[in-house]
Design a protein around this motif. Sequence first.
Motif, PDB file in Angstrom:
ATOM      1  N   VAL A 272       0.975  -1.186  -0.012  1.00 51.66           N
ATOM      2  CA  VAL A 272      -0.102   0.033  -0.033  1.00 51.66           C
ATOM      3  C   VAL A 272       0.886   1.265   0.151  1.00 51.66           C
ATOM      4  O   VAL A 272       1.731   1.157   0.613  1.00 51.66           O
ATOM      5  N   ARG A 274       0.285   5.132   0.426  1.00 48.92           N
ATOM      6  CA  ARG A 274      -0.830   6.119   0.938  1.00 48.92           C
ATOM      7  C   ARG A 274      -0.188   7.511   0.574  1.00 48.92           C
ATOM      8  O   ARG A 274       1.058   7.984   0.963  1.00 48.92           O
ATOM      9  N   VAL A 303      -3.389   4.948  -2.709  1.00 46.37           N
ATOM     10  CA  VAL A 303      -4.842   5.482  -2.277  1.00 46.37           C
ATOM     11  C   VAL A 303      -4.616   6.755  -1.435  1.00 46.37           C
ATOM     12  O   VAL A 303      -3.463   7.152  -0.859  1.00 46.37           O
ATOM     13  N   ALA A 308      -8.367   5.602  -5.266  1.00 49.90           N
ATOM     14  CA  ALA A 308      -7.463   4.789  -5.077  1.00 49.90           C
ATOM     15  C   ALA A 308      -7.209   3.969  -6.587  1.00 49.90           C
ATOM     16  O   ALA A 308      -8.087   4.251  -7.474  1.00 49.90           O
ATOM     17  N   SER A 346      -7.706   5.142   5.099  1.00 55.65           N
ATOM     18  CA  SER A 346      -7.837   3.784   6.060  1.00 55.65           C
ATOM     19  C   SER A 346      -8.936   3.235   5.915  1.00 55.65           C
ATOM     20  O   SER A 346      -8.986   1.746   5.853  1.00 55.65           O
ATOM     21  N   THR A 349      -8.264   0.886   2.597  1.00 51.23           N
ATOM     22  CA  THR A 349      -7.405  -0.024   2.667  1.00 51.23           C
ATOM     23  C   THR A 349      -7.792  -1.192   3.400  1.00 51.23           C
ATOM     24  O   THR A 349      -7.692  -2.255   3.280  1.00 51.23           O
ATOM     25  N   ARG A 353      -8.290  -4.976   1.785  1.00 47.88           N
ATOM     26  CA  ARG A 353      -7.707  -5.833   2.454  1.00 47.88           C
ATOM     27  C   ARG A 353      -8.321  -7.239   3.015  1.00 47.88           C
ATOM     28  O   ARG A 353      -8.005  -8.247   2.802  1.00 47.88           O
TER      29      ARG A 353
END
Length: 356
Positions: A272, A274, A303, A308, A346, A349, A353
């Motif tokens: 990831v 960010r 993202v 994203a 967050s 993500t 995930r």
Amino acid sequence: MSAAGHPEENRSRVAAALTDAEFVRLVGTADGDALAAAGLVARGLDAAGVPYQASLAAVPDSPATDADCTVAIGHPAGDVVVVDDSLAVEAANIVTEFAPEAVDPELALAGSICAGVEPSGRPLERADLDRRPGVAIPIGDPIEGLAGTTLLHASFSGDGRAVEDVLSTLDAPDDRELASLVALSAIEGAPPRAAEAVERALRPYVTDRFETLGGLADVLDALARTQPGTGIALALGHEVETAAIDAWRAHGQRAHTALREADTGRYDGVYVVRIDDASPALLGTVARLCFWYRSPEPIALAVTDGGAAAVGAGVDAPFRAAETALGGRVLVRDTHGVATFDGTISGFTAAFREAL
């Protein structure tokens, strides 16, 4: 109606739908392959005397109802859907059905490079391009070219002074030495797939416009993401080279800097990146560069709050799960996905995930 599945029959039906229309909308995704495809179809429509309007978007809206025919390039929302490994090559095949003289084979090949497809077939035969040693950049200056290109990511990417420092280790390098240095720099500390990726930037096809075919592809992709109006003008053959190079340079620098400075996290199956306050256009380039040159995991996800992009096998299911959890809109094609949503880094993500 689709341009895929039964190529010969479908291309003829698509060609008939386009030439019978009084007004056509071309709606493409915001990437270089779709931009090249839109430009090729637009050139064909010009030759056939059919009015049209062309637009690009990261996640295109549902088609407007004011056109006799809406051509969806790289997404499913249209009367005619152009999908293939290379959208531009398929668009060239369609236009060949009704306006073969309007087909620019170099534009089709540049689109295929944007799609990660090796140039081949009839467009390559028609273009009759020579290859030379070296690196595919869109300008003659190797320092500025290597700093701006997004065909690769290395320690010097996005930084002209860093490129100068690297090149200073060579004494008047020729094209072969330059290519070797770039290849070694790109794979240093990178995942194994970087060796495959950097090959696409080496031994370029030579073109009059933007020096190399790969350089043209890189410029098209940058314009599709940041200045689609200029990109469409370029694809139509208008003289917008200066503006195009400026946009390419700025996009490349932002993408490399964002990848280098972003907060990152490695999880089971996804790496990831960010980034605060980034556009979907930037996220797509960062995700691609990260996947090929930085991610130790099979998926790279870039993202930001509200957006994203991801690259890697199996991105469809986690994107759909995130769409369900957060709302917004998602587009997935092959191993690439992009999303816009009303939520945070967050939140997206976590949803992504959880679905892996």
